[in-house]
Every structure is written in C-alpha cells, then in structure tokens.
Design a protein around this motif. Structure first.
Motif, PDB file in Angstrom:
ATOM      1  N   THR A  16       0.805  -1.221   0.000  1.00 38.56           N
ATOM      2  CA  THR A  16       0.000   0.000   0.000  1.00 38.56           C
ATOM      3  C   THR A  16       0.840   1.275   0.000  1.00 38.56           C
ATOM      4  OG1 THR A  16      -0.210   0.012   2.426  1.00 38.56           O
ATOM      5  CG2 THR A  16      -1.923  -1.153   1.169  1.00 38.56           C
ATOM      6  N   SER A  56      -0.091  -4.043   3.657  1.00 38.56           N
ATOM      7  CA  SER A  56      -0.500  -2.746   4.195  1.00 38.56           C
ATOM      8  C   SER A  56       0.358  -2.274   5.352  1.00 38.56           C
ATOM      9  CB  SER A  56      -1.962  -2.817   4.660  1.00 38.56           C
ATOM     10  OG  SER A  56      -2.110  -3.785   5.679  1.00 38.56           O
ATOM     11  N   PRO A 231      -5.312   4.343   0.743  1.00 42.93           N
ATOM     12  CA  PRO A 231      -4.124   3.924  -0.016  1.00 42.93           C
ATOM     13  C   PRO A 231      -4.348   3.879  -1.523  1.00 42.93           C
ATOM     14  CG  PRO A 231      -4.433   2.524   1.908  1.00 42.93           C
ATOM     15  CD  PRO A 231      -5.667   3.369   1.786  1.00 42.93           C
ATOM     16  N   ALA A 235      -0.724   6.695  -1.553  1.00 41.70           N
ATOM     17  CA  ALA A 235      -0.055   5.508  -1.024  1.00 41.70           C
ATOM     18  C   ALA A 235       0.474   5.752   0.382  1.00 41.70           C
ATOM     19  CB  ALA A 235       1.090   5.096  -1.949  1.00 41.70           C
ATOM     20  N   ASN A 236       0.190   4.808   1.299  1.00 43.47           N
ATOM     21  CA  ASN A 236       0.671   4.908   2.671  1.00 43.47           C
ATOM     22  C   ASN A 236       0.594   3.540   3.333  1.00 43.47           C
ATOM     23  OD1 ASN A 236      -1.833   4.868   4.785  1.00 43.47           O
ATOM     24  ND2 ASN A 236      -2.489   5.728   2.813  1.00 43.47           N
TER      25      ASN A 236
END
Length: 346
Positions: A16, A56, A231, A235-236
């Motif tokens: 992610t 994630s 995400p 994106a993170n």
C-alpha cells in the motif's frame, strides 16, 4: 504442481506504500497444498521465501531475490454459536475490513473499533492490530499455522501467540510460521468502547444517543476516512510509528512543559503517548521531501506521492525520530515491517 510461478514481478500493486521493487519469483497460493508446493519449490531451487498478505504494513527497500508467496486462502465459516457468542474461522487471505463488516451484519460485535484497517485477516495477528481502545487479541481464540521448521500445521492459542502492543510471536519469529486461518469468538451483546479518540464526541455530534456496534463501526470509518488517506488515492502504510510508552515521571515532566500533551495511563503505571501529537507539535505535519511526505491531516502517517523509494521514506522517518527524541526525550519506534534485500536460502 498446479502453481503459476512468475518471474521478475513488480510489487508496486502489492504494497500500500506503492514502492516499486520487484520479486525475482512470485506465486499466488489459494490452498494449503499450493502453499506447501510453493515452499517445496523454493527449497528445491535454493531461494528464499517472502510471505505477502495485504502489504499494508510493509516498507520495501530493495528488490526481493526470493519467491514471494502471495497468500490468497479464502473463506469464512461459522463453527458454533449460542445465545451469547459465535465462534468463526476466517481464512488468511480474506480482507480484514470486509470480514469486520460481515461479522457486524451477522449480529456479532467486538471488532467494530477495528473497522477500515487495511490488510488481510492473516496479517492481523502479526501486528496484533488495534484501534480506538481495542486490540485483535481481545477477541482472537486461536490461529492455525504451518510451521516451516516442522512442515506440520499447528493451532496456537491466543496465549501461545504471545501478543503485546503491535507485537506477537509471529513478528518476533518472522517467517517461521505461515498463518492459514484465525478463529474468533465474538459476542452477540455488544460491550462498546467509546472513550478512545473522538468516538464518543463524534457519535454525539451525529445525535446517536444509544449507539449500536454498527453505529460505532460507521463512526470509526468516518473518523479514519477524514484523517487517514485511502491507499488507493494516496499511497501509505497506515500509522508509521507506534505510540510510545514512557514512565509516569517522564510524562509528568512533559505535562509541565506541554499541558495539552495527549496521554493515556496504563494498567502497569506507565503512560502511553500519542505519537501523532508529538510529531505534529514538532512541526512535521504536511512536510514533504521529494515524493516522501508526512500526511497533511495526520502526522502519524507517512505517504508516497508517487515515486518515493522505501529508503527515502525511511530517511524521512529517521529525521522525525531524531527530532522527537531531541525535543521530548521520547523514542519513536517504526510500526511497519521493514524488508530489505532477501537473498538467503529458504
């Protein structure tokens, strides 16, 4: 062997943070048999194995010279229920949030505070995921794993999982066990946890005077969506730092200098601080360095604006850690798993 093993596959769509590294070999497995075949293939070829769930909670810093096994076991089974609770087995490849919503729809409570946490069910025990005063361990009964050292499946009780704050035996002995499924025991009568974060005030603002578990889930989703980036849009890896735990004496000293310090007393007398508050107070909220940055709405989240590498994101994290220690004498620990080059034999 009914396996489709691909070569040189980009993992950008499988984490992610959208870090663009590649896997030398990649395979998606949908059953225990396929998993065992994939592990046997890796052993025969003399390549390392990297297990991938929802991706994630992961920072990839280099290409993986390994067989990346993408866990896709699916299924939800109601094992038993009585007037008070239900016992449910969930396969590791199921989406976590989708399972939470399924459980609520069936009239089972307990996981509502953990709504909208990205990732898979199989990855959840590794970090002992938690939010808004609830942790996974509170409702987990056991975990079925494949022990790679013995080649046998084994069911571990919650106690054997050795859960701690964002920690477990699976994290401390990374790679040894492959989580196949998780059994939960969920109550039918909800005991709501509303005193963490802004849950109670949010529900009051919405004029929800007698909230249900589903009301709490909707509130959690709304609060998370307001503060945390999707995400799919930005994106993170979710919360990048753990909330630090310090002594009561240290907390009292900080309170004298920072009266608005966000803190939570713990049962053992220690005090947990809100890492996001510390980072925001230090002026890092919204800071961007190239394509790596701190989210503008939540200082606890580091984001990738498009082309950041895992190394660049970690460099930004290291600057934040050093600054927080200098200002508050508090050490911040990175929450996601950091994975560099994998090239040791399986």
């Amino acid at each position: 062997m009914s396996l489709l093993i691909e070569r040189d596959v980009s993992l950008k769509l499988y984490n992610t943070l959208a870090v663009d590294v590649s896997a030398r070999f990649f395979v998606a497995v949908h059953s225990l048999e396929q998993l065992q075949d994939a592990l046997a293939w890796a052993k025969q070829q003399g390549v390392a194995v990297f297990l991938l769930g929802g991706g994630s909670n992961l920072v990839l810093t280099a290409d993986l010279h390994a067989l990346v096994i993408y866990i896709q076991l699916r299924g939800i089974q109601l094992l038993s229920e009585d007037a008070h609770s239900a016992q449910i087995e969930v396969q590791a490849g199921e989406n976590w949030h989708a399972f939470v919503q399924w459980s609520l729809a069936q009239g089972f409570s307990g996981l509502e505070n953990l709504s909208l946490i990205p990732g898979s069910v199989g990855a959840a025990p590794v970090q002992n995921i938690g939010a808004y005063g609830v942790e996974l361990k509170d409702h987990l009964e056991s975990v079925l794993v494949l022990d790679r050292e013995t080649g046998q499946t084994q069911r571990l009780s919650a106690e054997q999982c050795q859960f701690a704050y964002r920690d477990s035996v699976f994290k401390r002995e990374s790679g040894r066990r492959v989580i196949l499924s998780v059994i939960f025991k969920l109550p039918k009568q909800a005991t709501l946890h509303l005193d963490y974060g802004h849950l109670r005030s949010y529900l009051a603002e919405q004029q929800v005077l007698q909230p249900t578990a589903q009301d709490v889930s909707r509130a959690v989703c709304a609060i998370r969506a307001e503060k945390l980036p999707d995400p799919q849009q930005l994106a993170n890896a979710g919360s990048f730092f753990k909330n630090p735990v310090i002594s009561a004496e240290h907390a009292q000293q900080l309170k004298q200098n920072y009266p608005a310090l966000v803190s939570f007393a713990q049962d053992d007398g220690s005090v947990k601080l809100a890492a996001g508050w510390l980072i925001e107070q230090a002026g890092w909220k919204g800071v961007r360095q190239g394509d790596a940055g701190v989210h503008a709405k939540q200082a606890l989240v580091l984001v990738n604006y498009g082309g950041a590498t895992g190394i660049q994101i970690l460099q930004l994290a290291a600057q934040i850690q050093a600054d927080i220690f200098q200002r508050f004498a508090v050490e911040l620990e990175i929450e996601p798993n950091v994975m560099g080059q994998v090239n040791t034999p399986a």
